[in-house]
Design a protein around this motif. Structure first.
Motif, short mmCIF file in Angstrom:
data_model
loop_
_atom_site.label_atom_id
_atom_site.label_comp_id
_atom_site.label_asym_id
_atom_site.label_seq_id
_atom_site.Cartn_x
_atom_site.Cartn_y
_atom_site.Cartn_z
N GLU A 121 -35.12 58.09 42.32
CA GLU A 121 -35.52 56.81 41.78
C GLU A 121 -34.28 56.00 41.45
O GLU A 121 -33.41 56.45 40.69
N THR B 274 -37.27 64.15 44.21
CA THR B 274 -37.64 62.82 43.73
C THR B 274 -36.39 62.02 43.44
O THR B 274 -35.50 62.48 42.72
N LYS C 241 -35.53 50.61 51.48
CA LYS C 241 -36.28 51.86 51.69
C LYS C 241 -36.50 52.16 53.17
O LYS C 241 -36.58 53.32 53.55
N THR D 63 -43.97 51.91 42.66
CA THR D 63 -44.53 52.47 41.42
C THR D 63 -45.39 53.67 41.77
O THR D 63 -45.80 53.86 42.92
N LEU D 64 -45.68 54.48 40.76
CA LEU D 64 -46.56 55.64 40.94
C LEU D 64 -47.71 55.54 39.95
O LEU D 64 -47.50 55.46 38.75
N SER E 74 -42.52 54.44 47.39
CA SER E 74 -43.37 53.54 46.62
C SER E 74 -42.53 52.86 45.54
O SER E 74 -41.55 53.43 45.06
N LYS F 77 -38.68 56.42 44.95
CA LYS F 77 -39.16 55.31 44.14
C LYS F 77 -38.04 54.29 44.00
O LYS F 77 -36.93 54.64 43.59
N ASP G 178 -48.11 52.60 46.79
CA ASP G 178 -48.88 51.95 45.73
C ASP G 178 -49.70 50.79 46.27
O ASP G 178 -50.80 50.52 45.79
#
Length: 481
Positions: free
Chosen positions: A215, A213, A59, A195-196, A193, A52, A165
């Protein structure tokens, strides 16, 4: 769990293959972005990863480089059986990902190819007759190729879903789920993404096994390096005058409209006063979209007028100003639009032009987005000095730019008709003149309908930009590689 890198490692420290590190060094890239430093080691180790991060955070290399590293150390690809897959929501994003990964892939002796809708499928089929290691695809065209049995996903070792997203916003997640169900059970899954939401989380829960995960920042932090301005313009007439002056500035400017018709109308207005602008929306042919993106990227086209479709995944450097001519419908759209500027740590300005009846709505929208904006009163005639200085606005030249002929095909038809008529004798031509005129007008009408129909098949009848075209022909001279 959200993680944070302890220090700034080099790409070599992350474990990437030496040819990739050398390629990055030649490109002047020495230090990974935070999202890259976090995710690359886990991807290399074979872990499923949920990444994220804000738009423009790097990314593509986060998943692309370790995917290439793993392919270089794990077998050989066969025709029609790619070993890695990246799904992207739009054709432009798929092309950008492919272009960005081609050179590092070549340094490892690997082949990258993208397949997207809106262009002739036959060259793509011919290319897939040779081995492709990493395939970048939009969901619709990938499904087309699977349906025609030109492609199989049974050898895919690692798969990435980018801009998940946006996939959800465009209604593609059911198709993505169908495609990922065809992947081998031991395939490594990566999902990235900004956002989730619940839909994206459902994909994560179904396909990612014990994912790491990472972020780097919440979505609203993507606008922290920008200056935000709300200009209360009062009337549409006053807004139109401001738009012309702001668009005449030097530098790359993206102006956002709510509708496709609004984009086309705004482009015409700007070109009439001498501003070189082109439009970008879902009904544009692939050739027109490519022309707009290429010109804007190169700097030969200073103003891009677009719907929200351009607010996601289009990575163009040096965009110094984003203007919301029409304020977005919701706060997420504001963040994604704004994310076209101030990318990768650069600075940028976002201006929202607000009519009198939009002031309360925009105030609420900015609050939800976590944005604090400077307010400028711009209701009177002319442009306030504060806004002029901020936007670097100036008077447009007033010299109208030539519009592209809307009936090029008609002109060609008339030329062909004239050549044929030249073989007849003058007396026969004179007698047939009224009929020829009628036929010519009929041909104009038919050609117009044909052109409109082709545009519809290439745009409206496709599944957004990444969907299934209903015609194999493309008006673009460019091939998709």
């Amino acid at each position: 769990m959200t993680t944070k890198p302890a220090q700034e490692p080099s790409f070599a420290d992350l474990g990437l293959a030496r040819p990739i590190v050398h390629f990055l060094r030649r490109e002047g890239i020495s230090t990974p972005f935070p999202i890259q430093a976090l995710t690359i080691p886990d991807v290399l180790s074979g872990r499923d990863v949920l990444g994220k991060g804000p738009t423009g955070s790097g990314k593509t290399f986060s998943f692309g480089l370790p995917m290439l590293h793993r392919l270089a150390t794990s077998g050989v690809s066969r025709p029609g059986h790619p070993r890695a897959l990246i799904l992207a929501p739009t054709r432009e994003l798929a092309a950008q990902i492919s272009a960005r990964l081609e050179a590092p892939a070549a340094s490892l002796g690997l082949r990258v190819f993208n397949v997207v809708g809106g262009v002739n499928i036959n060259p793509q089929i011919r290319r897939l007759a040779a081995p492709v290691d990493l395939l970048v695809a939009t969901p619709g065209r990938l499904q087309d190729l699977l349906d025609q049995k030109k492609l199989k996903l049974d050898q895919v070792q690692i798969a990435t879903l980018d801009e998940a997203d946006q996939m959800a916003d465009m209604g593609f997640l059911p198709q993505v789920t169908k495609l990922w169900n065809k992947l081998p059970s031991d395939c490594q899954h990566l999902l990235f993404s900004a956002t989730l939401d619940k839909q994206v989380q459902a994909v994560v829960d179904k396909f990612l096994h014990d994912p790491r995960t990472h972020e780097t920042a919440p979505a609203q932090s993507s606008v922290d390096t920008m200056e935000h301005v709300v200009a209360h313009v009062g009337t549409r007439e006053n807004r139109n005058e401001l738009v012309e002056k702001i668009a005449a500035r030097d530098g790359k400017t993206i102006m956002f409209m709510r509708t496709k018709h609004g984009v086309d109308r705004q482009v015409k207005k700007l070109r009439r006063v001498g501003v070189h602008a082109l439009g970008l929306h879902g009904d544009k042919s692939q050739g027109a979209r490519t022309q707009a993106i290429d010109g804007f990227s190169a700097g030969t086209l200073p103003v891009l007028v677009a719907t929200d479709i351009a607010a996601r995944g289009i990575d163009i450097s040096d965009v110094s100003l984003v203007v919301h001519v029409d304020p977005p419908a919701e706060h997420k759209a504001y963040l994604h639009r704004a994310g076209r500027t101030a990318r990768a740590g650069a600075s940028g300005t976002v201006i929202t032009l607000v009519l009198e009846d939009q002031e309360k709505t925009v105030k609420s929208l900015l609050k939800k987005a976590g944005v604090t904006a400077r307010t400028i009163a711009a209701r009177g005639p002319g442009i306030p000095q504060e806004l002029a200085d901020l936007s670097e606005a100036r008077e447009p030249s007033g010299r109208a730019l030539q519009e592209k002929p809307s009936s090029v095909q008609n002109q060609r038809s008339e030329k062909r008709g004239s050549a044929k008529n030249g073989t007849a004798n003058k007396k026969a031509q004179q007698k047939a003149a009224p009929k020829r005129k009628d036929r010519r007008h009929k041909t104009d009408s038919e050609e117009g309908r044909t052109s409109h129909s082709r545009a519809g098949r290439g745009g409206r009848k496709s599944s957004a930009w990444g969907g299934n075209p209903t015609t194999p022909r493309s008006r673009s001279r460019k091939r998709s590689h």
